[in-house]
Enzyme design. Structure first.
Site, short mmCIF file in Angstrom:
data_model
loop_
_atom_site.label_atom_id
_atom_site.label_comp_id
_atom_site.label_asym_id
_atom_site.label_seq_id
_atom_site.Cartn_x
_atom_site.Cartn_y
_atom_site.Cartn_z
CB SER A 85 8.51 0.89 -0.18
OG SER A 85 7.74 1.66 0.70
CG LEU B 135 -1.75 -6.77 0.54
CD1 LEU B 135 -1.49 -8.23 0.87
CD2 LEU B 135 -3.01 -6.28 1.22
CB VAL C 201 3.89 -8.12 -1.12
CG1 VAL C 201 4.34 -8.07 0.33
CG2 VAL C 201 2.75 -9.11 -1.31
CD GLU C 202 4.76 0.12 -0.28
OE1 GLU C 202 5.36 1.19 -0.02
OE2 GLU C 202 3.57 0.09 -0.70
CB VAL C 203 8.79 -5.24 2.83
CG1 VAL C 203 9.48 -5.22 4.18
CG2 VAL C 203 8.12 -6.59 2.57
#
Length: 130
Positions: free
Chosen positions: A110, A75, A121-123
């Site tokens: 990222s 995500l 999980v990618e922010v």
């Protein structure tokens, strides 16, 4: 015919409480319990104009993916906050980053971490174009 946006997606989770705590406390999403159209009680994570519905791996709601499996998602979430702030907030949860990637609208920077089920999980923050 064409799709205009994303309303929600579903994550199959091994531990509902651990998943809610992670997405609420680490990523700032709002947990919401709701009654689905079939009358069942469900849990969603709200953010922006989207949501993630959580399905328990022990009893996924119908219909579901052919093989509903915790830990199989990758995500990417966008943020307006600096990645430097996220690095401080996430601490040793970060497994990679910041790195440059290509997002839906162009370059992004990222950070990567994993949720309790091992989902990637990618922010990310959009990088201004020159």
């Amino acid at each position: 015919m064409k799709i205009d946006g994303l309303d929600h997606l579903v994550l199959t989770v091994a531990d509902m409480d651990a998943s809610v705590a992670f997405y609420r406390d680490v990523l700032g999403m709002e947990a919401e319990d709701f009654r689905a159209a079939d009358g069942s009680r469900r849990t969603a994570l709200m953010f922006g104009g989207q949501k993630i519905n959580l399905h328990p791996a022990s009893a996924p709601f119908e219909p579901h993916a052919r093989v509903p499996t915790p830990g199989s998602a990758d995500l990417c979430f966008l943020t307006r906050q600096s990645l430097a702030s996220w690095l401080v907030h996430l601490g040793d949860r970060v497994i990679e980053g910041p790195v440059t990637r290509t997002g839906a609208l162009g370059p992004i920077s990222s950070l990567y971490l994993r949720d309790p089920d091992g989902n990637l999980v990618e922010v990310a923050q959009q990088v201004p174009r020159d």
